[in-house]
Design a protein around this motif. Sequence first.
Motif, PDB file in Angstrom:
ATOM      1  N   THR A 275      15.919  54.463  41.536  1.00  0.00           N
ATOM      2  CA  THR A 275      16.094  53.208  42.268  1.00  0.00           C
ATOM      3  C   THR A 275      17.514  52.669  42.099  1.00  0.00           C
ATOM      4  O   THR A 275      18.151  52.246  43.069  1.00  0.00           O
ATOM      5  CB  THR A 275      15.070  52.161  41.779  1.00  0.00           C
ATOM      6  OG1 THR A 275      13.755  52.683  41.982  1.00  0.00           O
ATOM      7  CG2 THR A 275      15.222  50.862  42.545  1.00  0.00           C
ATOM      8  N   ASP A 276      18.011  52.682  40.876  1.00  0.00           N
ATOM      9  CA  ASP A 276      19.375  52.205  40.626  1.00  0.00           C
ATOM     10  C   ASP A 276      20.397  53.029  41.397  1.00  0.00           C
ATOM     11  O   ASP A 276      21.364  52.482  41.958  1.00  0.00           O
ATOM     12  CB  ASP A 276      19.691  52.268  39.129  1.00  0.00           C
ATOM     13  CG  ASP A 276      18.935  51.226  38.323  1.00  0.00           C
ATOM     14  OD1 ASP A 276      18.248  50.375  38.934  1.00  0.00           O
ATOM     15  OD2 ASP A 276      19.023  51.265  37.084  1.00  0.00           O
ATOM     16  N   MET A 279      20.347  51.994  44.967  1.00  0.00           N
ATOM     17  CA  MET A 279      21.005  50.703  45.150  1.00  0.00           C
ATOM     18  C   MET A 279      22.517  50.819  45.052  1.00  0.00           C
ATOM     19  O   MET A 279      23.258  50.108  45.756  1.00  0.00           O
ATOM     20  CB  MET A 279      20.481  49.687  44.125  1.00  0.00           C
ATOM     21  CG  MET A 279      19.019  49.303  44.323  1.00  0.00           C
ATOM     22  SD  MET A 279      18.618  48.823  46.029  1.00  0.00           S
ATOM     23  CE  MET A 279      19.704  47.405  46.252  1.00  0.00           C
ATOM     24  N   TRP A 313      19.087  40.897  50.938  1.00  0.00           N
ATOM     25  CA  TRP A 313      18.061  41.919  50.660  1.00  0.00           C
ATOM     26  C   TRP A 313      16.713  41.220  50.537  1.00  0.00           C
ATOM     27  O   TRP A 313      16.550  40.321  49.714  1.00  0.00           O
ATOM     28  CB  TRP A 313      18.401  42.638  49.362  1.00  0.00           C
ATOM     29  CG  TRP A 313      17.762  43.990  49.245  1.00  0.00           C
ATOM     30  CD1 TRP A 313      16.481  44.264  48.833  1.00  0.00           C
ATOM     31  CD2 TRP A 313      18.363  45.240  49.548  1.00  0.00           C
ATOM     32  NE1 TRP A 313      16.249  45.620  48.865  1.00  0.00           N
ATOM     33  CE2 TRP A 313      17.402  46.248  49.297  1.00  0.00           C
ATOM     34  CE3 TRP A 313      19.620  45.630  50.000  1.00  0.00           C
ATOM     35  CZ2 TRP A 313      17.653  47.596  49.481  1.00  0.00           C
ATOM     36  CZ3 TRP A 313      19.883  46.973  50.189  1.00  0.00           C
ATOM     37  CH2 TRP A 313      18.911  47.944  49.929  1.00  0.00           C
ATOM     38  N   ALA A 328      12.198  49.701  50.559  1.00  0.00           N
ATOM     39  CA  ALA A 328      13.400  49.006  50.096  1.00  0.00           C
ATOM     40  C   ALA A 328      13.118  47.626  49.518  1.00  0.00           C
ATOM     41  O   ALA A 328      13.924  47.095  48.757  1.00  0.00           O
ATOM     42  CB  ALA A 328      14.404  48.880  51.253  1.00  0.00           C
ATOM     43  N   LYS A 333      15.093  45.302  43.460  1.00  0.00           N
ATOM     44  CA  LYS A 333      16.198  45.775  44.302  1.00  0.00           C
ATOM     45  C   LYS A 333      17.020  44.600  44.827  1.00  0.00           C
ATOM     46  O   LYS A 333      18.248  44.680  44.920  1.00  0.00           O
ATOM     47  CB  LYS A 333      15.656  46.607  45.467  1.00  0.00           C
ATOM     48  CG  LYS A 333      14.957  47.900  45.056  1.00  0.00           C
ATOM     49  CD  LYS A 333      14.656  48.762  46.264  1.00  0.00           C
ATOM     50  CE  LYS A 333      13.803  49.967  45.915  1.00  0.00           C
ATOM     51  NZ  LYS A 333      12.382  49.622  45.752  1.00  0.00           N
ATOM     52  N   TYR A 336      19.290  43.520  42.043  1.00  0.00           N
ATOM     53  CA  TYR A 336      20.346  44.510  41.835  1.00  0.00           C
ATOM     54  C   TYR A 336      21.444  44.315  42.884  1.00  0.00           C
ATOM     55  O   TYR A 336      22.641  44.284  42.557  1.00  0.00           O
ATOM     56  CB  TYR A 336      19.759  45.921  41.923  1.00  0.00           C
ATOM     57  CG  TYR A 336      20.639  46.999  41.351  1.00  0.00           C
ATOM     58  CD1 TYR A 336      21.797  47.411  42.012  1.00  0.00           C
ATOM     59  CD2 TYR A 336      20.328  47.608  40.149  1.00  0.00           C
ATOM     60  CE1 TYR A 336      22.623  48.401  41.488  1.00  0.00           C
ATOM     61  CE2 TYR A 336      21.140  48.594  39.605  1.00  0.00           C
ATOM     62  CZ  TYR A 336      22.285  48.990  40.275  1.00  0.00           C
ATOM     63  OH  TYR A 336      23.089  49.963  39.733  1.00  0.00           O
ATOM     64  N   TYR A 337      21.033  44.176  44.136  1.00  0.00           N
ATOM     65  CA  TYR A 337      22.008  44.024  45.220  1.00  0.00           C
ATOM     66  C   TYR A 337      22.771  42.706  45.083  1.00  0.00           C
ATOM     67  O   TYR A 337      23.995  42.672  45.237  1.00  0.00           O
ATOM     68  CB  TYR A 337      21.287  44.082  46.569  1.00  0.00           C
ATOM     69  CG  TYR A 337      22.225  44.128  47.758  1.00  0.00           C
ATOM     70  CD1 TYR A 337      22.970  45.267  48.033  1.00  0.00           C
ATOM     71  CD2 TYR A 337      22.371  43.032  48.614  1.00  0.00           C
ATOM     72  CE1 TYR A 337      23.833  45.326  49.118  1.00  0.00           C
ATOM     73  CE2 TYR A 337      23.222  43.077  49.705  1.00  0.00           C
ATOM     74  CZ  TYR A 337      23.958  44.225  49.936  1.00  0.00           C
ATOM     75  OH  TYR A 337      24.821  44.261  51.015  1.00  0.00           O
ATOM     76  N   VAL A 422       7.932  47.798  41.978  1.00  0.00           N
ATOM     77  CA  VAL A 422       9.116  48.489  42.481  1.00  0.00           C
ATOM     78  C   VAL A 422       8.708  49.798  43.161  1.00  0.00           C
ATOM     79  O   VAL A 422       7.996  50.619  42.583  1.00  0.00           O
ATOM     80  CB  VAL A 422      10.125  48.766  41.341  1.00  0.00           C
ATOM     81  CG1 VAL A 422      11.318  49.563  41.863  1.00  0.00           C
ATOM     82  CG2 VAL A 422      10.604  47.451  40.724  1.00  0.00           C
TER      83      VAL A 422
END
Length: 428
Positions: A275-276, A279, A313, A328, A333, A336-337, A422
């Motif tokens: 996932t990271d 992103m 996001w 997404a 997420k 993170y964004y 997630v």
Amino acid sequence: MNSNSLLHLKLGIKSIALLAMLLIVVSCKKVTKINNAPKTKEVTAKDILGNPNYLAICYGGYRKNSREIQPTIAQLKEDLLILAAMNIKVVRTYNVHLAHASNVLKAIAELKKEDPDFEMYLMLGAWIDCQNAWTDLEKNHDVESERNAIEIDEAVRLANKYPEIVKIIAVGNEAMVKWAEEYFVQPNVILKWVNHLQKLKKDNKLSKDLWITCSDDFASWGGLDDTYKVKDLEDLVKAVDYVSMHTYPFHNTHYNPEFWKIPNHQGNLPKKDLTDAAMNRAVLFAKNQYNAVQNYVRSISPNKPIHIGETGWASSSDGFYGNEGSKASDEYKQAYYYNAMREWTNKEGISCFFFEAFDEPWKDSGNPLGSENHFGIFTVDGKAKYALWKYVDDKAFEKLQRNGKSITKTFKGNSENLMKTVLTPPRH
């Protein structure tokens, strides 16, 4: 009284008179010094844009599933205090044909009166449409709506009424991008109104420090292909005080997903690492769109500033971006964004109007789980999503409320429960 006593009396009177005159002179000098003290410099758009001390965000205060239910001044003040607590000092609104924008200005003015140290500025949007937009009639994208002139006039009125707050006027929102089929116009329409506002500045009918822009998709600013790169767009680049561009890797996880899918060589990594990595690719996607616009704009106007008028996001989706789609949408997420974009833009001196402050359920009122309702970094009832948990830990929102509720964490602050939601991005 003898002569010596009389002499001493006269000398005493003269001394008192001289002392009084001296006090008057000193007093006048002190007053003069105070009157001549340098005034605090007024903050301008030039000071704000690109300055990490003036974080920016897109803001709609709507709490119900219809914009006919306008938020009250008291509710807007609640929101603005919450945003100020996380060092947001610039908010963006989108139109002036509803009461929201003027009420936001009233709310800021009241907060400034209540607390002289309260600091908040506005990027005021003027909505632009084509002829027959939002009707069943055939759209004419080469002719503008008659309402545009009314919208611009109202934006001018508000900018002049609140010059200490309104620092930017944006002509149109995604009004030139061709996928906005319901209302888009040609660049010459935007250029017309930008030139109109710039002339008002020259004629001292608007503040010369007010910056004029158009806030539009990266494609509209020449960042995609040659179909957008017309003479009117070149003239528009020259006419605006800065370029305000939008970039949405989130939407491209569905429409342009190659960057999003997990490469084969990453197949055995843990879910969080996969996932990271996805992103990181999403942030790079946004940077590449910014660079594409920059390359085009700099070829026309080398010193023109470029800032991000929108990026964001969504934290939830039952459609293209959820479990049955690109996977997404979730709070991890989004956080993170948010953090990665803040870090990049602050470092590079780019203003980033993150979309958006609070969830707005009117945007897809027929589908409560639709992604458009969930771009906020706060929920409608004032819960701080994962991106903002650190502010709750730091007690930034202590004593602040939304809808009568204190600001608490989503998932009741349980990170394990959050991570269970997630979704791992799809594989190639």
